[in-house]
Each structure stands twice: as C-alpha cells, then as structure tokens.
Design a protein around this motif. Sequence first.
Motif, PDB file in Angstrom:
ATOM      1  N   ALA A   1      -3.420   4.716   4.862  1.00 41.07           N
ATOM      2  CA  ALA A   1      -3.611   3.882   6.054  1.00 41.07           C
ATOM      3  C   ALA A   1      -2.280   3.472   6.688  1.00 41.07           C
ATOM      4  CB  ALA A   1      -4.424   2.640   5.692  1.00 41.07           C
ATOM      5  N   HIS A   2      -1.178   3.534   5.930  1.00 40.75           N
ATOM      6  CA  HIS A   2       0.137   3.195   6.469  1.00 40.75           C
ATOM      7  C   HIS A   2       0.692   4.377   7.272  1.00 40.75           C
ATOM      8  CE1 HIS A   2       0.024   0.349   2.997  1.00 40.75           C
ATOM      9  NE2 HIS A   2       0.510  -0.450   3.926  1.00 40.75           N
ATOM     10  N   LYS A   3       1.336   4.054   8.378  1.00 39.60           N
ATOM     11  CA  LYS A   3       2.000   5.094   9.167  1.00 39.60           C
ATOM     12  C   LYS A   3       3.193   5.621   8.381  1.00 39.60           C
ATOM     13  CE  LYS A   3       0.667   3.134  13.513  1.00 39.60           C
ATOM     14  NZ  LYS A   3       0.714   3.347  14.889  1.00 39.60           N
ATOM     15  N   ILE A   4       3.572   6.847   8.656  1.00 41.90           N
ATOM     16  CA  ILE A   4       4.699   7.488   7.965  1.00 41.90           C
ATOM     17  C   ILE A   4       5.962   6.637   8.104  1.00 41.90           C
ATOM     18  CG2 ILE A   4       6.214   9.522   7.940  1.00 41.90           C
ATOM     19  CD1 ILE A   4       3.511  10.224   6.802  1.00 41.90           C
ATOM     20  N   GLU A   5       6.208   6.100   9.292  1.00 41.84           N
ATOM     21  CA  GLU A   5       7.401   5.289   9.515  1.00 41.84           C
ATOM     22  C   GLU A   5       7.402   4.043   8.629  1.00 41.84           C
ATOM     23  OE1 GLU A   5       5.232   6.119  12.102  1.00 41.84           O
ATOM     24  OE2 GLU A   5       6.382   7.870  12.719  1.00 41.84           O
ATOM     25  N   THR A   6       6.232   3.426   8.470  1.00 40.50           N
ATOM     26  CA  THR A   6       6.104   2.244   7.618  1.00 40.50           C
ATOM     27  C   THR A   6       6.366   2.619   6.165  1.00 40.50           C
ATOM     28  OG1 THR A   6       4.466   1.319   9.133  1.00 40.50           O
ATOM     29  CG2 THR A   6       4.540   0.384   6.905  1.00 40.50           C
ATOM     30  N   ARG A   7       5.822   3.747   5.748  1.00 44.45           N
ATOM     31  CA  ARG A   7       6.037   4.218   4.380  1.00 44.45           C
ATOM     32  C   ARG A   7       7.517   4.440   4.116  1.00 44.45           C
ATOM     33  NH1 ARG A   7       1.561   9.041   3.841  1.00 44.45           N
ATOM     34  NH2 ARG A   7      -0.061   8.069   5.096  1.00 44.45           N
ATOM     35  N   ASP A   8       8.181   5.150   5.054  1.00 45.52           N
ATOM     36  CA  ASP A   8       9.612   5.434   4.883  1.00 45.52           C
ATOM     37  C   ASP A   8      10.432   4.147   4.827  1.00 45.52           C
ATOM     38  OD1 ASP A   8       9.160   8.170   4.800  1.00 45.52           O
ATOM     39  OD2 ASP A   8       9.632   8.476   6.929  1.00 45.52           O
ATOM     40  N   TYR A   9      10.069   3.171   5.644  1.00 45.69           N
ATOM     41  CA  TYR A   9      10.764   1.884   5.657  1.00 45.69           C
ATOM     42  C   TYR A   9      10.708   1.235   4.264  1.00 45.69           C
ATOM     43  CZ  TYR A   9      11.591  -3.060   6.630  1.00 45.69           C
ATOM     44  OH  TYR A   9      12.065  -4.357   6.590  1.00 45.69           O
ATOM     45  N   HIS A  10       9.527   1.189   3.682  1.00 46.94           N
ATOM     46  CA  HIS A  10       9.371   0.545   2.371  1.00 46.94           C
ATOM     47  C   HIS A  10      10.005   1.375   1.249  1.00 46.94           C
ATOM     48  CE1 HIS A  10       7.111  -2.938   3.626  1.00 46.94           C
ATOM     49  NE2 HIS A  10       6.432  -2.153   4.465  1.00 46.94           N
ATOM     50  N   ILE A  11       9.963   2.672   1.361  1.00 50.55           N
ATOM     51  CA  ILE A  11      10.633   3.529   0.375  1.00 50.55           C
ATOM     52  C   ILE A  11      12.128   3.264   0.392  1.00 50.55           C
ATOM     53  CG2 ILE A  11      11.246   5.931  -0.162  1.00 50.55           C
ATOM     54  CD1 ILE A  11       8.306   6.642   0.647  1.00 50.55           C
ATOM     55  N   ASN A  12      12.692   3.122   1.592  1.00 51.46           N
ATOM     56  CA  ASN A  12      14.127   2.837   1.700  1.00 51.46           C
ATOM     57  C   ASN A  12      14.476   1.470   1.106  1.00 51.46           C
ATOM     58  OD1 ASN A  12      14.953   5.303   2.782  1.00 51.46           O
ATOM     59  ND2 ASN A  12      14.444   4.648   4.862  1.00 51.46           N
ATOM     60  N   ILE A  13      13.602   0.490   1.276  1.00 49.56           N
ATOM     61  CA  ILE A  13      13.839  -0.822   0.661  1.00 49.56           C
ATOM     62  C   ILE A  13      13.868  -0.667  -0.855  1.00 49.56           C
ATOM     63  CG2 ILE A  13      12.796  -3.080   0.202  1.00 49.56           C
ATOM     64  CD1 ILE A  13      11.822  -3.088   3.127  1.00 49.56           C
ATOM     65  N   LEU A  14      12.893   0.070  -1.407  1.00 52.95           N
ATOM     66  CA  LEU A  14      12.852   0.271  -2.847  1.00 52.95           C
ATOM     67  C   LEU A  14      14.097   1.007  -3.339  1.00 52.95           C
ATOM     68  CD1 LEU A  14      11.350   0.049  -5.544  1.00 52.95           C
ATOM     69  CD2 LEU A  14      10.227   2.216  -4.976  1.00 52.95           C
ATOM     70  N   LYS A  15      14.503   2.048  -2.626  1.00 46.13           N
ATOM     71  CA  LYS A  15      15.709   2.800  -3.027  1.00 46.13           C
ATOM     72  C   LYS A  15      16.923   1.876  -3.080  1.00 46.13           C
ATOM     73  CE  LYS A  15      14.802   7.391  -1.120  1.00 46.13           C
ATOM     74  NZ  LYS A  15      15.250   8.296  -0.030  1.00 46.13           N
ATOM     75  N   GLY A  16      17.005   0.953  -2.126  1.00 45.48           N
ATOM     76  CA  GLY A  16      18.134   0.012  -2.098  1.00 45.48           C
ATOM     77  C   GLY A  16      18.117  -0.946  -3.267  1.00 45.48           C
ATOM     78  N   ARG A  17      16.963  -1.163  -3.869  1.00 36.07           N
ATOM     79  CA  ARG A  17      16.858  -2.102  -4.979  1.00 36.07           C
ATOM     80  C   ARG A  17      17.004  -1.423  -6.323  1.00 36.07           C
ATOM     81  NH1 ARG A  17      12.181  -6.023  -4.607  1.00 36.07           N
ATOM     82  NH2 ARG A  17      13.695  -7.533  -5.299  1.00 36.07           N
ATOM     83  N   LEU A  18      16.960  -0.104  -6.357  1.00 37.94           N
ATOM     84  CA  LEU A  18      17.072   0.613  -7.648  1.00 37.94           C
ATOM     85  C   LEU A  18      18.511   0.791  -8.066  1.00 37.94           C
ATOM     86  CD1 LEU A  18      14.301   3.333  -7.218  1.00 37.94           C
ATOM     87  CD2 LEU A  18      14.198   1.241  -8.548  1.00 37.94           C
TER      88      LEU A  18
END
Length: 182
Positions: free
Chosen positions: A165-182
């Motif tokens: 249900a999430h747009k691709i752009e929204t998914r990428d945004y949250h993936i980038n947040i997670l990558k920054g926290r790893l």
Amino acid sequence: LKSLGTEEVFDRLMSSDFRINRDLAYKAIYIAYTNRRAEAVSLAQSYLMLPLVEIVDGQRVTRVRDFNVAKKIFNVFPDEATPILVNLYNRSDEITRGNIIRASGGGSGGPPIKDMLVKALDDKSFAEEGTPDLMGDPLRVCDLAYNQIVFRYGIRNVLRTISSAHKIETRDYHINILKGRL
C-alpha cells in the motif's frame, strides 16, 4: 514421523495441528529430521524457488503453507540452513531472493544473515508477482529486508512495516532512514 520419508513428513507438517501449534511443529521437525537434516533443508530450499502466490490458468495458486513449513525447518536447523540460504541468495532470481529474506525472519543465523539482510536493502527487484487483488506495487526485496531487519533486531522509532500500500517513494524514504541507523 521418524519412520516416514522426508517428503511425507513435510506433507504431514502442513496439517492444522502443526500450523496452530508452533512449538509442536518445531519439536516434530527436530524429531523427524534430526538424523537427516541436510535432506530436510534441501527439500525446504526447493520451496523457496516458487512464488508464494501466482495466477495459473486463471486460478490463484498459493504456496504459503509449504513456505511456512520450509521456514520452520530453517529455524529448527539454523547451522545447516544459514550457509545454504546465503549461498542461494547470492545466485537466485528476485522471487527466490524475496522468499529467502522472508524465510530468514525469526531464526538465528548470526552475522551471515544480518549481512545478507543489510545487503538486500539495496535490491530494488520485485520479490513477488503482481496480482489483481494487490493494492499498489508488489513488494521488492529491499522492502522485505526492511521488514525483517526492523522486526528481527527490534529497531525503534522507524516505520514498523512496509507494505504494498506504500508508494515506492515512501518505501525508499524509510529504507534510507533505516540504512542511516545501521
């Protein structure tokens, strides 16, 4: 179960008794397959190469029960499963990679599984086929990896789950947040 063939045990593990009671299923897998772990893991691996849901001749075919039994086998025998899953991930198509990411949740596997999940955050391939009832774009390998990392490692203050249900752009945004926290 010990006296049955490898595939017969697998078929029995799809019964409602084992689907409802995870502890019973894990115990049954351990008892039935402990002396033939490689066979069990090999059989379970074969179920990762098929889509979980697909349309065949206009009919919806679901392999979720098969997948769930395979995942439980990987969880019961992580020492045998981890190198096979990581190796298979590195040489598979996107459907199989997605299934491997799904199967890696909940089990141990240590640094090799964590490294595979982090690497998968960069894999934008679609991990499932689109179906008429799907809301939005199908999930990608990176979306599944995000979900597994957040769940598996208890990452806080991030979106809990990415869905179709999430747009691709929204998914990428949250993936980038997670990558920054790893």
